[in-house]
Design an enzyme around this catalytic site. Structure first.
Site, PDB file in Angstrom:
ATOM      1  N   THR A  88       3.204  -0.766   9.076  1.00 17.22           N
ATOM      2  CA  THR A  88       4.042  -1.095  10.228  1.00 17.22           C
ATOM      3  C   THR A  88       3.193  -1.279  11.474  1.00 17.22           C
ATOM      4  O   THR A  88       3.391  -2.197  12.265  1.00 17.22           O
ATOM      5  CB  THR A  88       5.055   0.043  10.465  1.00 17.22           C
ATOM      6  OG1 THR A  88       5.652   0.376   9.230  1.00 17.22           O
ATOM      7  CG2 THR A  88       6.108  -0.354  11.449  1.00 17.22           C
ATOM      8  N   GLY A  95       0.825  -1.203   0.000  1.00 17.62           N
ATOM      9  CA  GLY A  95       0.000   0.000   0.000  1.00 17.62           C
ATOM     10  C   GLY A  95       0.851   1.241   0.000  1.00 17.62           C
ATOM     11  O   GLY A  95       2.072   1.163   0.153  1.00 17.62           O
ATOM     12  N   PRO A  96       0.212   2.400  -0.169  1.00 18.29           N
ATOM     13  CA  PRO A  96       0.959   3.660  -0.198  1.00 18.29           C
ATOM     14  C   PRO A  96       1.619   3.940   1.151  1.00 18.29           C
ATOM     15  O   PRO A  96       1.245   3.333   2.159  1.00 18.29           O
ATOM     16  CB  PRO A  96      -0.114   4.716  -0.490  1.00 18.29           C
ATOM     17  CG  PRO A  96      -1.329   3.976  -0.845  1.00 18.29           C
ATOM     18  CD  PRO A  96      -1.225   2.603  -0.313  1.00 18.29           C
ATOM     19  N   PRO A  97       2.584   4.852   1.199  1.00 18.10           N
ATOM     20  CA  PRO A  97       3.253   5.174   2.456  1.00 18.10           C
ATOM     21  C   PRO A  97       2.271   5.768   3.480  1.00 18.10           C
ATOM     22  O   PRO A  97       1.342   6.476   3.090  1.00 18.10           O
ATOM     23  CB  PRO A  97       4.283   6.239   2.062  1.00 18.10           C
ATOM     24  CG  PRO A  97       4.372   6.199   0.591  1.00 18.10           C
ATOM     25  CD  PRO A  97       3.111   5.623   0.068  1.00 18.10           C
ATOM     26  N   GLY A  98       2.497   5.440   4.719  1.00 19.48           N
ATOM     27  CA  GLY A  98       1.724   6.062   5.795  1.00 19.48           C
ATOM     28  C   GLY A  98       0.324   5.537   5.990  1.00 19.48           C
ATOM     29  O   GLY A  98      -0.510   6.187   6.606  1.00 19.48           O
ATOM     30  N   GLU A 111      -9.720  32.979  -8.141  1.00 20.05           N
ATOM     31  CA  GLU A 111     -10.309  31.965  -7.259  1.00 20.05           C
ATOM     32  C   GLU A 111     -11.822  31.886  -7.443  1.00 20.05           C
ATOM     33  O   GLU A 111     -12.392  30.799  -7.457  1.00 20.05           O
ATOM     34  CB  GLU A 111      -9.978  32.257  -5.791  1.00 20.05           C
ATOM     35  CG  GLU A 111      -8.494  32.179  -5.450  1.00 20.05           C
ATOM     36  CD  GLU A 111      -7.836  30.878  -5.894  1.00 20.05           C
ATOM     37  OE1 GLU A 111      -8.511  29.833  -5.909  1.00 20.05           O
ATOM     38  OE2 GLU A 111      -6.638  30.914  -6.258  1.00 20.05           O
ATOM     39  N   HIS A 140     -12.660  29.806 -10.455  1.00 17.34           N
ATOM     40  CA  HIS A 140     -12.719  28.360 -10.173  1.00 17.34           C
ATOM     41  C   HIS A 140     -14.049  27.997  -9.526  1.00 17.34           C
ATOM     42  O   HIS A 140     -14.746  27.074  -9.957  1.00 17.34           O
ATOM     43  CB  HIS A 140     -11.619  27.960  -9.178  1.00 17.34           C
ATOM     44  CG  HIS A 140     -10.237  27.901  -9.748  1.00 17.34           C
ATOM     45  ND1 HIS A 140      -9.940  27.173 -10.866  1.00 17.34           N
ATOM     46  CD2 HIS A 140      -9.066  28.456  -9.330  1.00 17.34           C
ATOM     47  CE1 HIS A 140      -8.636  27.294 -11.119  1.00 17.34           C
ATOM     48  NE2 HIS A 140      -8.092  28.076 -10.205  1.00 17.34           N
TER      49      HIS A 140
HETATM   50  P1  ADP Z   1       3.493   2.642   6.770  1.00 21.86           P
HETATM   51  O1  ADP Z   1       4.288   1.560   7.404  1.00 21.86           O
HETATM   52  O2  ADP Z   1       2.310   2.135   6.004  1.00 21.86           O
HETATM   53  O3  ADP Z   1       4.277   3.608   5.943  1.00 21.86           O
HETATM   54  P2  ADP Z   1       3.008   3.388   9.486  1.00 21.86           P
HETATM   55  O4  ADP Z   1       2.382   2.144   9.972  1.00 21.86           O
HETATM   56  O5  ADP Z   1       4.418   3.617   9.842  1.00 21.86           O
HETATM   57  O6  ADP Z   1       2.841   3.524   7.915  1.00 21.86           O
HETATM   58  O7  ADP Z   1       2.118   4.609   9.980  1.00 21.86           O
HETATM   59  C1  ADP Z   1       2.656   5.850  10.317  1.00 21.86           C
HETATM   60  C2  ADP Z   1       1.795   6.559  11.328  1.00 21.86           C
HETATM   61  O8  ADP Z   1       0.547   6.922  10.742  1.00 21.86           O
HETATM   62  C3  ADP Z   1       1.440   5.701  12.506  1.00 21.86           C
HETATM   63  O9  ADP Z   1       2.374   5.832  13.522  1.00 21.86           O
HETATM   64  C4  ADP Z   1       0.085   6.236  12.936  1.00 21.86           C
HETATM   65  O10 ADP Z   1       0.217   7.316  13.818  1.00 21.86           O
HETATM   66  C5  ADP Z   1      -0.507   6.761  11.660  1.00 21.86           C
HETATM   67  N1  ADP Z   1      -1.487   5.842  11.063  1.00 21.86           N
HETATM   68  C6  ADP Z   1      -1.422   5.326   9.833  1.00 21.86           C
HETATM   69  N2  ADP Z   1      -2.467   4.541   9.568  1.00 21.86           N
HETATM   70  C7  ADP Z   1      -3.238   4.544  10.666  1.00 21.86           C
HETATM   71  C8  ADP Z   1      -4.481   3.911  11.012  1.00 21.86           C
HETATM   72  N3  ADP Z   1      -5.112   3.124  10.154  1.00 21.86           N
HETATM   73  N4  ADP Z   1      -4.970   4.146  12.231  1.00 21.86           N
HETATM   74  C9  ADP Z   1      -4.324   4.942  13.098  1.00 21.86           C
HETATM   75  N5  ADP Z   1      -3.174   5.559  12.833  1.00 21.86           N
HETATM   76  C10 ADP Z   1      -2.606   5.385  11.628  1.00 21.86           C
END
Ligand code: ADP
Length: 605
Positions: free
Chosen positions: A214, A207-210, A429, A432
């Site tokens: 993890t 999936g995408p970053p963030g 603006e 738009h």
């Molecule tokens: P990835 O590994 O997908 O890049 P992480 O698991 O490191 O992303 O997520 C980074 C941060 O984003 C987490 O520490 C959390 O604070 C927040 N976050 C991301 N997804 C969620 C989620 N589904 N629910 C709650 N917090 C999330």
């Protein structure tokens, strides 16, 4: 972490030891080896001793310009300088001293060579070896294997009561459901063994970053209450070839000892990239990957070790890594939808003090397309803003403003636009917003502002969708393009000239139109033929053209045509509503920021 590291001595420590050793050799060992200590005396002492017949033997060293002599017993050696004494020979004859060939024995040439040449070299090489050994140990972590290299530095998060649980990960229900099975297995492997079912050895989170990959992996460990080994793919790849493979071996050895447990490899694409067979490929990475593949084959099913890995680039992984028996289960962790965003906001809002009555749904709608990490950031920005304003609670306004901060950067408080510029931006603006509002399919505007931002935007119109949008029709896309061209169209109509302010709009409009033609098959001329392929789905969605040069030319022509049509449409809408355009632009010019409701009120009045 339960590994205690030995304190490491700084490099200077070893250099100091070398220096001391050399000084000792020069000042103590060398003279000792060279001969007994010689005492220096003046010439009168020599003559006195000669007169008193106290001299045992004497040696005259013409070249060194000195006289060496001993006392009667020959136990002490004295040295004095030659002073050109004409009576020297008589004096010595009278004293009865023996003229001996050599009082101080010269060192043998072999020994002297050994001491002055071979010994220092041996010492230097020895110390050099020692230092490089130390350095390698540092690079390699602990010290069990040859030269201490090749230990994995996997962090061990031993089970703890405050570990992350599934409830901390909001949204992502499908992913959680998928992983619940793993948790159940880790709790009760017997149940699966009895039937003969085996767990997948590896699970790939893509999936995408963030988006919480993890977090999900940690949550699996937290729920199952098992140790969690975490390592990033890039940590395997070291300067020395063969180290990565050794680390993989060691990681698996540790994991098997601690089973049942979870091994998590983040950014696995760093080692798992396709082996492309090019000459001079990355040997170290390929060796590491081979070792990983071998280890995965090596442990039996149901051994209790579950491998989780995360990546943003699943398409770049080696097919051998994703075949059945290895990372054969793929769990997509996508960007959250509206409900997911709302839940993520709520989870993170629990950590901050919030004023009552905050509308999370509205904020989630405003933050469309944001990842979990961005939403967490938005909540934190809001809390920071409240502290900056010396308030004790976070309000709805804080949250809304922080979305804008995340999208467009902070407000530029001291950027001063001239009145003329401000007027242009207002019209741009409103252009738009008016085009968006007049086209029935476009989402209503949420907010329009002409306060400059640190990202360089001089103003912007925020559109908010009502709910989730999974599909977009051709008309909706066309309207989007028309809305994007609306700003420039207003400038043309009102001022008769154009500015640089539309560069971002132009970029976006071109992107949308190009995708319509090359990927969505929305142009009659090209029908359903893919002219472009997306190469990097989760990281920005780069595309590469897959057509002949002539077709490219035709595509370019079509793109221009489509944008032109929409630009013309926007111009027409604004010309028809010129009065409203002036009225709204004047209002925005005075107020600088207006809400969607204010806009609609004026529009409908
Ligand atoms: P990835 O590994 O997908 O890049 P992480 O698991 O490191 O992303 O997520 C980074 C941060 O984003 C987490 O520490 C959390 O604070 C927040 N976050 C991301 N997804 C969620 C989620 N589904 N629910 C709650 N917090 C999330």
């Amino acid at each position: 972490m339960n590994e205690v590291k030995k304190t490491k001595k700084p490099l200077i420590y070893y250099y100091v030891i070398v220096l001391i050793a050399l000084l000792l050799i020069n000042f103590l060992a060398m003279p000792w080896l060279a001969g007994r200590q010689i005492q220096e005396v003046d010439y009168s002492t020599f003559t006195d001793m000669a007169e008193n017949k106290e001299i045992g033997s004497v040696e005259i060293q013409q070249q060194e310009n000195r006289i060496l002599f001993t006392d009667k017993d020959g136990t002490r050696i004295y040295e004095t300088g030659m002073v050109g004494d004409p009576d020297l020979t008589d004096r010595l004859n009278e004293s009865g001293a023996k003229f001996s060939g050599q009082i101080v024995e010269q060192m043998s040439p072999v020994l002297s060579f050994l001491l002055s040449w071979v010994l220092p070299i041996v010492i230097f090489v020895g110390i050099g070896q020692y230092i490089s050994k130390k350095l390698m140990q540092r690079a390699g972590g602990a010290n069990s294997m040859a030269f201490g290299m090749g230990k994995s530095n996997a962090k061990i998060y031993v089970k703890s009561s405050e570990g992350i649980k599934f409830s901390d990960v909001a949204g992502e229900d499908e992913a959680k459901e998928n992983l619940t099975e793993i948790v159940d297995y880790l709790h009760n492997p017997e149940k699966y063994r009895e039937i003969g079912a085996s767990m997948p050895k590896g699970i790939l989170l893509v999936g995408p970053p963030g988006t919480g990959k993890t977090m999900l992996a940690k949550a699996v460990a937290g729920e199952a209450d098992v140790p969690f080994f975490s390592m990033s793919g890039s940590e395997f790849v070291e300067m020395f070839v063969g180290m990565g493979a050794a680390k993989v071996r060691d990681l698996f050895k540790q994991a098997k000892e601690k089973a049942p447990c979870i091994v998590f490899i983040d950014e696995i694409d760093a080692i798992g990239k396709k082996r492309d067979g090019q000459v001079g490929g990355n040997d170290e990475r390929e060796q590491t990957l081979n070792q990983l593949l071998t280890e995965m084959d090596g442990f039996e099913e149901n051994s209790g070790v579950i491998l989780l890995a995360a990546t943003n680039r699943p398409e770049s992984l080696d097919p051998a890594l994703t075949r059945p028996g290895r990372f054969d289960r793929r769990v997509p962790v996508e960007l959250p939808d509206l409900k997911g965003r709302e839940e993520i906001l709520k989870v993170h809002a629990k950590k901050i003090k919030l004023q009552g009555g905050v509308d999370f749904n509205k904020i989630a709608r405003m933050a469309s397309g944001a990842s979990g990490a961005e939403l967490a950031n938005i909540v934190n920005e809001a809390a920071l803003r409240a502290v900056r304003d010396k308030r004790s609670v976070v309000t709805q306004a804080d949250l809304e403003e922080s979305i804008e901060v995340v999208i467009a950067g902070y407000q530029k408080k001291n950027a001063i636009l001239t009145n003329e510029e401000k007027k242009v931006v207002s019209y741009h603006e409103i252009g738009h917003a008016l085009v968006a509002a007049m086209q029935s399919h476009s989402a209503p505007v949420q907010k329009i502002t002409i306060v400059p931002r640190t990202s360089g935007a001089l103003g912007y119109t925020m559109q908010v969708e009502d709910g989730n949008h999974y599909l977009m029709t051709k008309e909706e896309l066309e309207n989007k393009v028309a809305t994007l061209t609306g700003g420039r169209a207003a400038e043309e109509i009102v001022f008769g000239s154009v500015t640089t302010g539309a560069s971002n709009d132009i970029e976006q409009a071109t992107k949308v139109v190009r995708a319509m033609i090359t990927r969505y098959g929305m142009d009659e001329h090209f029908d359903m033929v893919a002219m472009e392929t997306v190469t990097n789905q989760y990281l920005g969605g780069d595309t590469s053209l897959a057509c002949s040069a002539e077709t490219q030319t035709q595509i370019d022509r079509q793109v221009v045509q489509l944008v032109k049509t929409q630009h013309e449409k926007a111009r027409q809408i604004l010309t028809e509503n010129r009065e409203k355009l002036d009225e709204l632009a004047q209002y925005l010019y005075e107020k600088e920021t207006i809400t969607g409701e204010e806009f609609m009120k004026i529009l409908n009045s």
